[in-house]
Enzyme design. Structure first.
Site, mmCIF file in Angstrom:
data_model
loop_
_atom_site.group_PDB
_atom_site.id
_atom_site.type_symbol
_atom_site.label_atom_id
_atom_site.label_comp_id
_atom_site.label_asym_id
_atom_site.label_seq_id
_atom_site.Cartn_x
_atom_site.Cartn_y
_atom_site.Cartn_z
ATOM 1 N N TYR A 167 -8.623 -41.595 -16.614
ATOM 2 C CA TYR A 167 -8.715 -40.469 -17.543
ATOM 3 C C TYR A 167 -7.398 -39.695 -17.550
ATOM 4 C CZ TYR A 167 -10.266 -36.049 -19.596
ATOM 5 O OH TYR A 167 -10.398 -34.935 -20.385
ATOM 6 N N SER B 152 -5.504 -32.496 -21.186
ATOM 7 C CA SER B 152 -6.359 -31.992 -20.111
ATOM 8 C C SER B 152 -5.462 -31.499 -18.992
ATOM 9 C CB SER B 152 -7.263 -33.126 -19.595
ATOM 10 O OG SER B 152 -7.912 -32.767 -18.391
#
Length: 248
Positions: free
Chosen positions: A154, A141
């Protein structure tokens, strides 16, 4: 095209990036082996691919369970005779401020986003090492490249995916196993990830961000296909994907 007839395992295949990638690769002649937790969606996607002339198989897979990853690799071998590529794409994103102390969600992200990738690597690495070929593609990401408030855990899992995939590439070069790697860093992609956010303020903020900047999962599928389509002696390892107007 080097995609044709390749056997490709995809985790997180029931929706979003995984679903889009399965459809694209199957349409280009790959034999796709799909893993996710939702059997109804896996079954429907497999049947859709088969009805359009593609080759697909599926197995209900929880990447947190090492045995599930092992069985997914075995399914690929039993059904299509081997494995050429694994796309480790399953992930969760229940973001929140650390002060919210949503520790159950922290652990879920660590289990799926990091341990799930490790389980997939462990399941396929003996096969790739023995055949001295293979391609491991991971979904990180932009949060694996830059820190964002509300996304500490995350982001930590995605930074870890970045590191382990890069080390895998380096070790493969040292060991002469010819295993290629690619790490993809999506920005705001319109998938179901936002649905996992339980913190109200974080959910509202990220929903607004995605409404402004979100792009479709097929953009990432195109990157997976591009990485696969490179010559065997070429290892293009990192792809950052987002809209041209992205603010990060």
């Amino acid at each position: 095209m080097t995609i044709e007839n390749k056997v490709v395992i995809i985790t997180g295949a029931s929706s979003g990036i995984g679903e889009a990638t399965a459809k694209l690769l199957a349409g280009q002649g790959a034999k796709v082996v799909l893993g996710a937790r939702r059997e109804d969606k896996l079954k429907a996607l497999t049947e859709e691919i088969q009805k359009t002339g593609g080759q697909a198989a599926y197995r209900v897979t929880d990447v947190v369970n090492p045995d599930d990853s092992q069985q997914l690799v075995q399914l690929a071998k039993d059904t299509f005779g081997g494995v050429d590529v694994i796309f480790l794409n399953a992930g969760l994103m229940p973001n929140s401020p650390l002060s919210a102390l949503k520790t159950d969600e922290w652990n879920s992200m660590i289990d799926v986003n990091l341990k799930g990738v490790l389980n997939g690597i462990a399941a396929v690495l003996p096969t790739f090492t023995a055949q001295k070929s293979g391609h491991i593609i991971t979904t990180s990401s932009v949060a694996g490249l830059k820190a964002y408030p509300g996304g500490a855990v995350y982001g930590a899992t995605k930074w870890a995916v970045r590191d382990l995939t890069e080390v895998l590439r380096m070790e493969s070069a040292q060991e002469g196993t010819n295993i290629r790697t690619a790490t993809i860093y999506p920005a705001a992609i319109n998938t179901e990830l936002l649905d996992t956010i339980t913190d109200k303020n974080t959910s509202e903020g990220m929903t607004a961000l995605y409404q402004q900047y979100g792009i479709t999962p097929d953009r990432i599928a195109n990157i997976v296909a591009f990485a696969m389509d490179q010559p065997k002696d070429t290892n293009i390892n990192e792809f950052t994907v987002g809209p041209t107007s992205q603010p990060w």
